[in-house]
Design a protein around this motif. Sequence first.
Motif, PDB file in Angstrom:
ATOM      1  N   LYS A 204      14.917  58.176  32.743  1.00 30.48           N
ATOM      2  CA  LYS A 204      14.801  56.970  33.565  1.00 30.48           C
ATOM      3  C   LYS A 204      13.370  56.491  33.456  1.00 30.48           C
ATOM      4  CE  LYS A 204      14.564  55.972  38.477  1.00 30.48           C
ATOM      5  NZ  LYS A 204      14.482  56.588  39.952  1.00 30.48           N
ATOM      6  N   VAL A 205      13.387  54.816  33.121  1.00 27.20           N
ATOM      7  CA  VAL A 205      12.369  54.143  32.898  1.00 27.20           C
ATOM      8  C   VAL A 205      12.231  53.166  33.900  1.00 27.20           C
ATOM      9  CG1 VAL A 205      11.116  52.782  31.342  1.00 27.20           C
ATOM     10  CG2 VAL A 205      12.352  54.768  30.533  1.00 27.20           C
ATOM     11  N   THR A 206      11.187  53.029  34.727  1.00 31.87           N
ATOM     12  CA  THR A 206      11.076  51.886  35.823  1.00 31.87           C
ATOM     13  C   THR A 206       9.879  51.111  35.611  1.00 31.87           C
ATOM     14  OG1 THR A 206      10.116  53.578  37.455  1.00 31.87           O
ATOM     15  CG2 THR A 206      12.493  53.353  37.517  1.00 31.87           C
ATOM     16  N   ASN A 207       9.683  50.034  36.257  1.00 36.43           N
ATOM     17  CA  ASN A 207       8.555  49.096  36.132  1.00 36.43           C
ATOM     18  C   ASN A 207       8.536  48.545  34.747  1.00 36.43           C
ATOM     19  OD1 ASN A 207       8.122  49.511  39.015  1.00 36.43           O
ATOM     20  ND2 ASN A 207       6.196  50.675  38.539  1.00 36.43           N
ATOM     21  N   ILE A 208       9.614  48.263  34.338  1.00 33.15           N
ATOM     22  CA  ILE A 208       9.601  47.488  32.896  1.00 33.15           C
ATOM     23  C   ILE A 208       9.339  46.068  33.383  1.00 33.15           C
ATOM     24  CG2 ILE A 208      10.783  46.699  30.879  1.00 33.15           C
ATOM     25  CD1 ILE A 208      12.104  49.169  30.810  1.00 33.15           C
ATOM     26  N   SER A 209       8.268  45.473  33.616  1.00 30.82           N
ATOM     27  CA  SER A 209       7.966  44.190  34.027  1.00 30.82           C
ATOM     28  C   SER A 209       6.655  43.758  33.289  1.00 30.82           C
ATOM     29  CB  SER A 209       7.974  44.059  35.521  1.00 30.82           C
ATOM     30  OG  SER A 209       6.926  44.808  35.936  1.00 30.82           O
ATOM     31  N   ASP A 210       6.655  42.275  33.422  1.00 29.46           N
ATOM     32  CA  ASP A 210       5.198  42.026  33.011  1.00 29.46           C
ATOM     33  C   ASP A 210       4.985  40.512  34.171  1.00 29.46           C
ATOM     34  OD1 ASP A 210       2.788  41.410  31.893  1.00 29.46           O
ATOM     35  OD2 ASP A 210       3.702  40.409  30.078  1.00 29.46           O
ATOM     36  N   SER A 211       3.799  40.088  34.366  1.00 33.18           N
ATOM     37  CA  SER A 211       3.795  38.913  35.048  1.00 33.18           C
ATOM     38  C   SER A 211       2.211  38.187  34.770  1.00 33.18           C
ATOM     39  CB  SER A 211       3.544  39.501  36.658  1.00 33.18           C
ATOM     40  OG  SER A 211       2.528  40.185  37.063  1.00 33.18           O
ATOM     41  N   ILE A 212       2.396  37.120  35.230  1.00 35.37           N
ATOM     42  CA  ILE A 212       0.937  36.315  34.898  1.00 35.37           C
ATOM     43  C   ILE A 212       0.410  35.844  36.242  1.00 35.37           C
ATOM     44  CG2 ILE A 212       1.513  35.706  32.634  1.00 35.37           C
ATOM     45  CD1 ILE A 212       2.212  32.849  33.919  1.00 35.37           C
ATOM     46  N   GLU A 213      -0.787  35.680  36.297  1.00 36.25           N
ATOM     47  CA  GLU A 213      -1.471  34.860  37.616  1.00 36.25           C
ATOM     48  C   GLU A 213      -1.733  33.432  37.174  1.00 36.25           C
ATOM     49  OE1 GLU A 213      -4.449  37.391  39.711  1.00 36.25           O
ATOM     50  OE2 GLU A 213      -3.704  39.009  38.621  1.00 36.25           O
TER      51      GLU A 213
ATOM     52  N   GLU B 240      -3.271  29.259  33.666  1.00 31.87           N
ATOM     53  CA  GLU B 240      -3.040  30.658  33.766  1.00 31.87           C
ATOM     54  C   GLU B 240      -4.340  31.302  33.757  1.00 31.87           C
ATOM     55  OE1 GLU B 240      -1.437  34.082  30.392  1.00 31.87           O
ATOM     56  OE2 GLU B 240      -0.531  31.976  30.401  1.00 31.87           O
ATOM     57  N   LYS B 241      -4.427  32.410  34.609  1.00 31.93           N
ATOM     58  CA  LYS B 241      -5.735  33.095  34.865  1.00 31.93           C
ATOM     59  C   LYS B 241      -5.705  34.450  33.868  1.00 31.93           C
ATOM     60  CE  LYS B 241      -6.994  33.697  39.212  1.00 31.93           C
ATOM     61  NZ  LYS B 241      -6.905  34.179  40.699  1.00 31.93           N
ATOM     62  N   PRO B 242      -6.766  34.913  33.637  1.00 25.23           N
ATOM     63  CA  PRO B 242      -6.721  36.331  32.982  1.00 25.23           C
ATOM     64  C   PRO B 242      -6.311  37.184  33.839  1.00 25.23           C
ATOM     65  CG  PRO B 242      -8.941  35.125  32.860  1.00 25.23           C
ATOM     66  CD  PRO B 242      -8.247  34.130  33.895  1.00 25.23           C
ATOM     67  N   LYS B 243      -5.502  38.237  33.234  1.00 29.36           N
ATOM     68  CA  LYS B 243      -5.229  39.297  33.831  1.00 29.36           C
ATOM     69  C   LYS B 243      -5.885  39.920  34.807  1.00 29.36           C
ATOM     70  CE  LYS B 243      -0.647  40.794  32.211  1.00 29.36           C
ATOM     71  NZ  LYS B 243       0.021  41.524  32.871  1.00 29.36           N
ATOM     72  N   ALA B 244      -6.080  40.110  36.217  1.00 20.34           N
ATOM     73  CA  ALA B 244      -7.056  40.817  36.982  1.00 20.34           C
ATOM     74  C   ALA B 244      -6.398  42.409  37.385  1.00 20.34           C
ATOM     75  CB  ALA B 244      -7.088  40.121  38.259  1.00 20.34           C
ATOM     76  N   LYS B 245      -4.974  42.612  37.431  1.00 18.81           N
ATOM     77  CA  LYS B 245      -4.603  43.961  37.677  1.00 18.81           C
ATOM     78  C   LYS B 245      -3.543  44.292  36.399  1.00 18.81           C
ATOM     79  CE  LYS B 245      -0.769  41.963  40.270  1.00 18.81           C
ATOM     80  NZ  LYS B 245      -0.211  41.809  41.665  1.00 18.81           N
ATOM     81  N   VAL B 246      -3.418  45.550  36.402  1.00 22.52           N
ATOM     82  CA  VAL B 246      -2.566  46.180  35.423  1.00 22.52           C
ATOM     83  C   VAL B 246      -1.188  46.569  35.746  1.00 22.52           C
ATOM     84  CG1 VAL B 246      -4.638  47.148  34.090  1.00 22.52           C
ATOM     85  CG2 VAL B 246      -3.526  48.646  35.915  1.00 22.52           C
ATOM     86  N   GLU B 247      -0.203  46.807  34.935  1.00 24.42           N
ATOM     87  CA  GLU B 247       1.191  47.081  35.259  1.00 24.42           C
ATOM     88  C   GLU B 247       1.428  48.385  34.880  1.00 24.42           C
ATOM     89  OE1 GLU B 247       3.255  44.553  36.295  1.00 24.42           O
ATOM     90  OE2 GLU B 247       1.906  42.967  35.806  1.00 24.42           O
ATOM     91  N   THR B 248       2.252  49.285  35.816  1.00 21.91           N
ATOM     92  CA  THR B 248       2.245  50.576  35.715  1.00 21.91           C
ATOM     93  C   THR B 248       3.660  51.034  35.153  1.00 21.91           C
ATOM     94  OG1 THR B 248       0.676  51.136  37.328  1.00 21.91           O
ATOM     95  CG2 THR B 248       2.098  52.838  36.759  1.00 21.91           C
ATOM     96  N   LEU B 249       4.094  51.509  34.125  1.00 18.85           N
ATOM     97  CA  LEU B 249       5.123  51.963  33.489  1.00 18.85           C
ATOM     98  C   LEU B 249       5.298  53.358  34.150  1.00 18.85           C
ATOM     99  CD1 LEU B 249       7.655  51.364  31.674  1.00 18.85           C
ATOM    100  CD2 LEU B 249       6.311  52.383  29.695  1.00 18.85           C
ATOM    101  N   VAL B 250       6.631  53.782  34.825  1.00 17.00           N
ATOM    102  CA  VAL B 250       7.071  55.179  35.164  1.00 17.00           C
ATOM    103  C   VAL B 250       8.065  55.576  34.317  1.00 17.00           C
ATOM    104  CG1 VAL B 250       7.845  56.344  37.139  1.00 17.00           C
ATOM    105  CG2 VAL B 250       6.189  54.414  37.616  1.00 17.00           C
ATOM    106  N   LEU B 251       8.234  57.082  33.942  1.00 19.43           N
ATOM    107  CA  LEU B 251       8.966  57.454  32.872  1.00 19.43           C
ATOM    108  C   LEU B 251       9.313  58.633  33.560  1.00 19.43           C
ATOM    109  CD1 LEU B 251       6.611  56.980  29.834  1.00 19.43           C
ATOM    110  CD2 LEU B 251       8.786  55.832  30.127  1.00 19.43           C
TER     111      LEU B 251
ATOM    112  N   LEU C 177       6.006  60.557  34.521  1.00 20.98           N
ATOM    113  CA  LEU C 177       4.781  60.223  33.636  1.00 20.98           C
ATOM    114  C   LEU C 177       4.390  58.997  33.941  1.00 20.98           C
ATOM    115  CD1 LEU C 177       2.487  60.683  31.305  1.00 20.98           C
ATOM    116  CD2 LEU C 177       4.635  60.081  29.685  1.00 20.98           C
ATOM    117  N   GLU C 178       3.067  58.436  34.424  1.00 18.15           N
ATOM    118  CA  GLU C 178       2.911  57.127  34.780  1.00 18.15           C
ATOM    119  C   GLU C 178       1.788  56.690  33.718  1.00 18.15           C
ATOM    120  OE1 GLU C 178       1.649  56.446  38.936  1.00 18.15           O
ATOM    121  OE2 GLU C 178       3.694  57.357  39.651  1.00 18.15           O
ATOM    122  N   ILE C 179       2.180  55.269  33.111  1.00 21.77           N
ATOM    123  CA  ILE C 179       1.049  54.913  32.270  1.00 21.77           C
ATOM    124  C   ILE C 179       0.755  53.334  32.610  1.00 21.77           C
ATOM    125  CG2 ILE C 179       0.684  54.096  30.066  1.00 21.77           C
ATOM    126  CD1 ILE C 179       2.653  56.206  28.998  1.00 21.77           C
ATOM    127  N   SER C 180      -0.662  53.206  32.937  1.00 21.16           N
ATOM    128  CA  SER C 180      -0.856  51.817  33.314  1.00 21.16           C
ATOM    129  C   SER C 180      -1.157  51.287  32.088  1.00 21.16           C
ATOM    130  CB  SER C 180      -2.268  51.957  33.802  1.00 21.16           C
ATOM    131  OG  SER C 180      -1.870  52.422  35.389  1.00 21.16           O
TER     132      SER C 180
END
Length: 139
Positions: free
Chosen positions: A26-35, A52-63, A129-132
């Motif tokens: 299972k792999v969740t949080n396969i996403s990306d976004s912009i501000e 488009e603003k520079p990224k201020a927060k990270v995305e987290t992938l959950v395996l 396993l979580e990876i930011s």
Amino acid sequence: MSVREDLVANNRFIVTLGPLMYSFSKVTNISDSIELETITEGGYNDSPRFFEKPKAKVETLVLERGVQAGDSLGLDLMLKVGMHVYVAIIIVMNEGKVAKTYSFEEGIVTKWEVGGLEAVGKQLLIKKLEISHTGLLEI
């Protein structure tokens, strides 16, 4: 690559973290976004302008529910909280063929969790396993 199919049912996701290779169910949080930042500008009254603003927060992938692929089974000693991961690739398999591929350039392991250790039974070692990361790209 050798995946322990007798231990992982429906292991359709192959994940490489640098030189290490894993298989997950299972792999969740396969996403990306912009501000975006909106600015109302004189002389351009129909709608605000978007920037488009520079990224201020990270995305987290959950395996979840996985094992290390290859001859050695288990949690590699290099896999630990705070570990920097460079050039990770997530391969989505469908009927033995590559269906989709995602990657990120840089990430950091923020959490890992293992299942209970028992000598009897076929328990999965890597429970979660979580990876930011800096952002996913579809290859």
